[in-house]
Write a protein that holds these residues in place. Structure first.
Motif, PDB file in Angstrom:
ATOM      1  N   LEU A  21       0.825  -1.204   0.000  1.00 63.21           N
ATOM      2  CA  LEU A  21       0.000   0.000   0.000  1.00 63.21           C
ATOM      3  C   LEU A  21       0.865   1.262   0.000  1.00 63.21           C
ATOM      4  O   LEU A  21       0.596   2.202  -0.748  1.00 63.21           O
ATOM      5  CB  LEU A  21      -0.946   0.002   1.210  1.00 63.21           C
ATOM      6  CG  LEU A  21      -1.841   1.227   1.370  1.00 63.21           C
ATOM      7  CD1 LEU A  21      -2.811   1.356   0.188  1.00 63.21           C
ATOM      8  CD2 LEU A  21      -2.601   1.147   2.683  1.00 63.21           C
ATOM      9  N   THR A  25       0.654   3.970  -2.905  1.00 62.98           N
ATOM     10  CA  THR A  25       0.249   5.358  -2.621  1.00 62.98           C
ATOM     11  C   THR A  25       1.376   6.317  -2.955  1.00 62.98           C
ATOM     12  O   THR A  25       1.122   7.433  -3.425  1.00 62.98           O
ATOM     13  CB  THR A  25      -0.219   5.554  -1.158  1.00 62.98           C
ATOM     14  OG1 THR A  25       0.803   5.117  -0.273  1.00 62.98           O
ATOM     15  CG2 THR A  25      -1.502   4.812  -0.889  1.00 62.98           C
ATOM     16  N   LYS A  29       0.901   9.376  -5.427  1.00 66.12           N
ATOM     17  CA  LYS A  29       1.240  10.746  -5.004  1.00 66.12           C
ATOM     18  C   LYS A  29       2.182  11.397  -6.003  1.00 66.12           C
ATOM     19  O   LYS A  29       2.034  12.571  -6.328  1.00 66.12           O
ATOM     20  CB  LYS A  29       1.880  10.740  -3.617  1.00 66.12           C
ATOM     21  CG  LYS A  29       0.909  10.555  -2.497  1.00 66.12           C
ATOM     22  CD  LYS A  29       1.647  10.561  -1.170  1.00 66.12           C
ATOM     23  CE  LYS A  29       0.714  10.360  -0.017  1.00 66.12           C
ATOM     24  NZ  LYS A  29       1.435  10.357   1.261  1.00 66.12           N
ATOM     25  N   ARG A 117      -8.138  14.099  -4.824  1.00 69.24           N
ATOM     26  CA  ARG A 117      -7.853  12.827  -4.153  1.00 69.24           C
ATOM     27  C   ARG A 117      -9.150  12.041  -3.938  1.00 69.24           C
ATOM     28  O   ARG A 117      -9.213  10.845  -4.211  1.00 69.24           O
ATOM     29  CB  ARG A 117      -7.158  13.101  -2.824  1.00 69.24           C
ATOM     30  CG  ARG A 117      -6.823  11.833  -2.057  1.00 69.24           C
ATOM     31  CD  ARG A 117      -6.317  12.129  -0.671  1.00 69.24           C
ATOM     32  NE  ARG A 117      -7.404  12.705   0.117  1.00 69.24           N
ATOM     33  CZ  ARG A 117      -7.256  13.672   1.017  1.00 69.24           C
ATOM     34  NH1 ARG A 117      -6.078  14.182   1.251  1.00 69.24           N
ATOM     35  NH2 ARG A 117      -8.290  14.124   1.689  1.00 69.24           N
TER      36      ARG A 117
END
Length: 157
Positions: A21, A25, A29, A117
């Motif tokens: 994860l 992520t 990002k 987001r």
């Protein structure tokens, strides 16, 4: 003994999934950093987000809140001040100290990044039943709280 072995196996799988994860992520990002944060360094953006969500803070309190050192937070908030996203105001409780406060421009930057987001998370989880999404939020909140409060014996807080 069997329970302990199962606990270890579950912990190992959780560690693997958390590492996965974090990697995913981090990639996301990086892909959206320029668009979502308008060119602000990710770590500085996290400080802006904290100030928008939690309100004005002294630099030491902000550093504590984000689990960072004061010198790093000072450098990052200086960049936010230079971009006009955060301002320094006198602390009404102690005029010698200052508070960091998100400006209207800072709140706008945060709101745009949050909307972007959120849009991606909605698309990512579109096939998940609402009950599973709520359960995930609840479990992540619990895990994050436990991480924040976990201090192994003998390690500094």
């Amino acid at each position: 003994m069997a329970d302990h072995a199962q606990d270890l196996a579950i912990a190992e799988e959780l560690a693997h999934q958390l590492a996965r994860l974090i990697t995913l992520t981090g990639r996301a990002k990086a892909q959206f950093a320029t668009v979502a944060t308008e060119g602000i360094e990710r770590a500085a953006y996290a400080l802006l987000a904290h100030l928008v969500r939690e309100g004005p803070k002294r630099i030491t309190a902000l550093a504590d809140a984000v689990h960072s050192d004061t010198s790093t937070v000072s450098r990052q908030t200086s960049a936010l001040v230079a971009h006009g996203l955060v301002e320094r105001k006198a602390d009404p409780e102690d005029g010698r100290a200052c508070l960091l406060v998100a400006t209207d421009a800072g709140r706008g930057t945060f709101d745009r990044a949050k909307a972007e987001r959120t849009r991606h998370i909605v698309a990512l989880m579109a096939d998940w039943p609402q009950s599973e999404r709520r359960t995930l939020v609840m479990l992540l909140d619990r895990l994050n709280t436990d991480f924040e409060n976990y201090h192994p014996v003998g390690e500094p807080r």
